[in-house]
Design a protein around this motif. Structure first.
Motif: not given
Length: 229
Positions: A76-83, A91-95, A100-101, A126-130
């Motif tokens: 839901e957060r991705d949808e709001i951020n993108n649209r 944070l949105h990238h696995p790396v 950060r951790a 190329y990466w899985p989403s969070l």
């Protein structure tokens, strides 16, 4: 064992006949099968282990449920951020999450950080989403098969309720663990009688004559376990 030595006389006689007192096999039996079991696989530990196992099942169930909720929120957060007209610098990238951790992880900082950051050159496709990563964690927890990495603890927690039978199984498993003939262990053919196992359980658990177990009790456990396998 010293104070109840008379009860153990028949056990020692059986050991002399089956293992002899000339080598180290009888010492291995007493130290690793008898004394170790009596000291570390107590009825109190059996109760604690059962509680830990039940709790681990519940924790895995909770992780599975919460992972579904968190994954939905991340989507839901991705949808709001993108649209939408608003976005959050989250944070949105696995790396990025790993980096950060590991801020306080010296091993990561010294050996992995540079290599992992070089992978950021690959686009997000190329990466899985969070959310996908969280769902994998949840699915893994949901199908988790809880097992003990300690054979004696596993043997003591076969049934739903603790009993002297747990301790009998722990002694049996201790013998099985140390049966590696030719490598300083017990002979593969070594087997203690029902009466001796019962005596050891009575002495190590300090059971009174009234609550003590006999050979028939041990025989029933062994036969029941044999049918189960």
């Amino acid at each position: 064992m010293i104070s109840r030595g008379l009860e153990l006389r028949s056990v020692y006689q059986e050991l002399e006949q089956s293992l002899g007192f000339g080598g180290i096999e009888w010492k291995i039996f007493l130290e690793f099968c008898v004394l170790a079991t009596g000291a570390h696989w107590t009825p109190e530990k059996s109760i604690a282990d059962r509680a830990a196992r039940k709790r681990l099942d519940k924790v895995n169930e909770a992780i599975a449920d919460l992972a579904d909720q968190l994954a939905e929120l991340l989507d839901e957060r991705d949808e709001i951020n993108n649209r939408g007209p608003f976005s959050s610098a989250t944070l949105h990238h696995p790396v990025e999450v790993i980096d950060r951790a590991c801020q306080r992880n010296g091993h990561y900082q010294s050996f992995l950080k540079e290599r992992l950051e070089s992978l950021c050159q690959f686009d997000l496709k190329y990466w899985p989403s969070l959310s996908e990563m969280v769902r994998v964690i949840g699915a893994d927890a949901e199908k988790a098969d809880v097992q003990s990495h300690d054979p004696r603890s596993a043997a003591m927690s076969q049934t739903s309720r603790p009993s002297v039978a747990d301790f009998v199984r722990a002694i049996e498993e201790g013998i099985a663990e140390n049966q590696h003939s030719g490598l300083g262990g017990l002979p593969a053919s070594f087997r203690l009688s029902d009466e001796s196992i019962a005596t050891l359980a009575n002495v190590l658990l300090n059971l009174s004559a009234k609550s003590g177990k006999d050979a028939k009790y041990v025989k029933n456990i062994r036969e029941r376990d044999r049918r189960r396998t």
